[in-house]
Design an enzyme around this catalytic site. Structure first.
Site, PDB file in Angstrom:
ATOM      1  N   ASP A 125     -17.220   5.901 -56.742  1.00  0.00           N
ATOM      2  CA  ASP A 125     -16.400   6.994 -56.244  1.00  0.00           C
ATOM      3  C   ASP A 125     -16.430   7.984 -57.397  1.00  0.00           C
ATOM      4  O   ASP A 125     -15.801   7.754 -58.435  1.00  0.00           O
ATOM      5  CB  ASP A 125     -14.963   6.531 -55.979  1.00  0.00           C
ATOM      6  CG  ASP A 125     -14.102   7.669 -55.454  1.00  0.00           C
ATOM      7  OD1 ASP A 125     -14.239   8.804 -55.968  1.00  0.00           O
ATOM      8  OD2 ASP A 125     -13.286   7.443 -54.546  1.00  0.00           O
ATOM      9  N   HIS A 126     -17.202   9.054 -57.249  1.00  0.00           N
ATOM     10  CA  HIS A 126     -17.469   9.872 -58.437  1.00  0.00           C
ATOM     11  C   HIS A 126     -16.208  10.539 -58.989  1.00  0.00           C
ATOM     12  O   HIS A 126     -16.179  10.934 -60.145  1.00  0.00           O
ATOM     13  CB  HIS A 126     -18.580  10.893 -58.180  1.00  0.00           C
ATOM     14  CG  HIS A 126     -18.177  12.089 -57.388  1.00  0.00           C
ATOM     15  ND1 HIS A 126     -18.024  12.059 -56.035  1.00  0.00           N
ATOM     16  CD2 HIS A 126     -17.887  13.357 -57.765  1.00  0.00           C
ATOM     17  CE1 HIS A 126     -17.656  13.262 -55.621  1.00  0.00           C
ATOM     18  NE2 HIS A 126     -17.560  14.080 -56.638  1.00  0.00           N
ATOM     19  N   HIS A 137     -11.661   9.502 -52.474  1.00  0.00           N
ATOM     20  CA  HIS A 137     -11.282  10.200 -53.707  1.00  0.00           C
ATOM     21  C   HIS A 137      -9.764  10.406 -53.841  1.00  0.00           C
ATOM     22  O   HIS A 137      -9.183  10.126 -54.872  1.00  0.00           O
ATOM     23  CB  HIS A 137     -11.942  11.582 -53.780  1.00  0.00           C
ATOM     24  CG  HIS A 137     -13.428  11.568 -53.548  1.00  0.00           C
ATOM     25  ND1 HIS A 137     -14.238  10.585 -54.040  1.00  0.00           N
ATOM     26  CD2 HIS A 137     -14.248  12.434 -52.886  1.00  0.00           C
ATOM     27  CE1 HIS A 137     -15.502  10.851 -53.699  1.00  0.00           C
ATOM     28  NE2 HIS A 137     -15.524  11.961 -52.996  1.00  0.00           N
TER      29      HIS A 137
HETATM   30  C1  BG6 Z   1     -18.180  14.254 -51.946  1.00  0.00           C
HETATM   31  C2  BG6 Z   1     -18.005  14.774 -50.545  1.00  0.00           C
HETATM   32  O1  BG6 Z   1     -17.820  12.910 -52.028  1.00  0.00           O
HETATM   33  O2  BG6 Z   1     -17.344  15.031 -52.816  1.00  0.00           O
HETATM   34  C3  BG6 Z   1     -18.351  16.241 -50.466  1.00  0.00           C
HETATM   35  O3  BG6 Z   1     -18.852  14.035 -49.670  1.00  0.00           O
HETATM   36  C4  BG6 Z   1     -17.548  17.026 -51.466  1.00  0.00           C
HETATM   37  O4  BG6 Z   1     -18.118  16.747 -49.144  1.00  0.00           O
HETATM   38  C5  BG6 Z   1     -17.666  16.399 -52.857  1.00  0.00           C
HETATM   39  O5  BG6 Z   1     -18.053  18.341 -51.495  1.00  0.00           O
HETATM   40  C6  BG6 Z   1     -16.709  17.063 -53.811  1.00  0.00           C
HETATM   41  O6  BG6 Z   1     -16.990  16.642 -55.110  1.00  0.00           O
HETATM   42  P1  BG6 Z   1     -16.606  17.535 -56.356  1.00  0.00           P
HETATM   43  O7  BG6 Z   1     -16.967  16.690 -57.527  1.00  0.00           O
HETATM   44  O8  BG6 Z   1     -17.416  18.795 -56.249  1.00  0.00           O
HETATM   45  O9  BG6 Z   1     -15.143  17.816 -56.241  1.00  0.00           O
END
Ligand code: BG6
Length: 490
Positions: free
Chosen positions: A180-181, A243
């Protein structure tokens, strides 16, 4: 949590190596870690995908990706060359057991048998089981192997369970890293540091002092080239189930006894399983969904969601929920969670609004104190206090904003979330990855909302692209006496 030391040598095998995520995030992240000296000399990165490319062609693609996605300040010709040297490519259909597995095995066999092997599945989740089965059939899973699963892990409990089962047949849970980045974002990790390393914050972190907590992830982007995926997903599945519920867990968890992966994940799981179910009538009052219509971001005109999609759709690009964590600490405290695409601003933040002081000397005036944890951009914190306005002779108040950015102590830039996570897999540190029971608990909680939305029990609101969401959002939060944080209101 592990520091930023060099890792042991590894072979990283990326499935879906010609895809957008690999080019945009995975290769630039590994490049940057090499630049910082965290990747050992003989580490290798082997890309696999169905498309036919020679090693040289893959290197060419990777070079273009680095050119495009690595910030100029981090580009060094010699490091780029060194990085590209580490790359290799095998044309392979991961779901076909008669595909080119022998070539992949021959390449992997060039390393010592106890070399750390990471299989990164940057593919559609429906393929995870078949790839795992083929890896096993071709004897590629060693003791030192790990597998990284990209989201989405399913679209509901049932499909999540099927995906998990299909991988668990071939890998032990300790070998599985569900990414989960958001957990790789420094500021998300900093929620724990802020809470548990600061008695001044820790002491007031409960319903006795906190009025509400808002968790927002707003993006200016729309669905870009991902409409096919997004339309089956929607904001609740795409951002909240994973997230934002993870961020909520970090905000609400009890202090773990020790700083280890299981203790932290147990504490998060306890939050997820204490979320009050939103079912029946509550879905109508505690949730809000909307789609963007034609508008503009800055000077740029943008189409509405349905126009972009080219067909009717019942998929939300905005979702807001009012959640309660049913534990003694959070008695009665609403957690507002909201996310939207095509917002005016890109901002992810946690806003803690404290209760106003009652029955004190100045209880009729000042505003509530707020702590804002800026996840991105401008990572940092702001604390607002009431102070006397020196220009007045009496007690007229003004708001003081104490703000600070989370700069690094050595002046380096804050690493991209994938950088940290990709090497944590090599270091065998699962702290910032999601355990299977967490995935299941999160799906269990969002599922009744998804079902009610699918049955249209909650009307689909609309908002103009480039605004902060539907007008109904104001009344939604007012119901419990709160306001959306002004950063998004202005
Ligand atoms: C991803 C979603 O997990 O997270 C995307 O699938 C979203 O739709 C992205 O744009 C957002 O990541 P960050 O790091 O740009 O906030």
């Amino acid at each position: 949590m592990v520091g930023s030391q060099q890792t042991v040598p590894f072979d990283y095998v990326i499935f879906g190596a010609t895809g957008d995520l690999t080019m945009r995030k995975l290769l630039p992240s590994l490049y940057n870690q090499l630049r910082l000296g965290h990747i050992p000399k003989d580490a290798r990165i082997i890309g696999t995908a169905r498309s036919s490319h020679t090693r040289e062609e893959f290197i060419e693609l990777a070079q273009q990706a680095l050119e495009r996605f690595v910030p100029d300040v981090n580009k060094r010709d010699s490091v780029v060359r060194h990085f590209l040297d580490k790359l290799d490519y095998v044309q392979l259909d991961g779901t076909d057991s008669n595909s080119n597995w022998t070539e992949l095995r021959e390449k992997l066999d060039q390393s010592p048998p106890d070399r750390v092997r990471v299989f990164y599945y940057s593919t559609a989740p429906q393929l995870f089981g078949a790839i795992s089965e083929n890896l096993s059939k071709h004897n590629l899973i060693t003791e030192q192997s790990r597998v990284v699963l990209e989201k989405p892990i399913g679209t509901d409990s049932k499909t999540a369970n099927e995906i998990n089962e299909s991988v668990c047949r071939f890998f032990d849970e300790h070998q599985i890293y569900r990414i989960d980045h958001y957990l790789g974002k420094e500021t998300v990790q900093n929620i724990m540091a802020l809470r548990f390393a600061n008695p001044v914050i820790n002491a007031i972190w409960s319903h006795e002092y906190i009025q509400s907590i808002q968790i927002t992830a707003a993006e200016t982007v729309g669905v870009e080239g991902r409409a096919g995926y997004y339309d089956k997903s929607g904001a609740l599945r795409d951002m909240i189930q994973n997230h934002l519920l993870q961020i909520l867990s970090f905000c609400a968890m009890e202090e773990p006894d020790v700083l280890d992966a299981d203790a932290i994940r147990n504490a998060k799981l306890a939050v997820l399983t204490s979320l009050r179910p939103i079912t029946g009538e509550a879905v109508r009052t505690e949730t809000l969904r909307a789609q963007y219509t034609k508008g503009g971001i800055g000077d740029l005109p943008v189409s509405g969601y349905l126009e972009e999609l080219g067909k009717p759709s019942n998929t939300e690009t905005y979702a807001a929920l009012r959640a309660y964590v049913d534990t003694p600490r959070w008695k009665g405290v609403p957690f507002y969670i909201r996310t939207l695409k095509r917002s005016k601003l890109k901002v992810s933040e946690v806003v803690i609004t404290f209760k106003k002081r009652r029955h004190g000397l100045f209880d009729d005036h000042p505003r509530a104190n707020k702590l804002v944890i800026r996840i991105q951009p401008d990572e940092g914190v702001d604390l607002t206090l009431n102070a006397k306005d020196p220009s007045s002779s009496g007690f007229t108040f003004q708001q003081l904003n104490l703000g600070s950015n989370f700069g690094t102590t050595d002046g380096s830039t804050i690493p991209d979330s994938y950088e940290r996570l990709m090497l944590d897999v090599v270091r065998e540190n699962p702290t910032l990855f999601i355990r299977r029971d967490e995935v299941e608990a999160a799906w269990k909680w969002v599922e009744p909302i998804l079902n009610a939305w699918a049955e249209n029990q909650v009307p689909m609101e609309h908002y103009v692209a480039g605004t902060r969401g539907p007008t109904a959002a104001k009344a939604f939060i007012h119901k419990t006496g709160d306001y959306w944080h002004e950063n998004m209101q202005s």
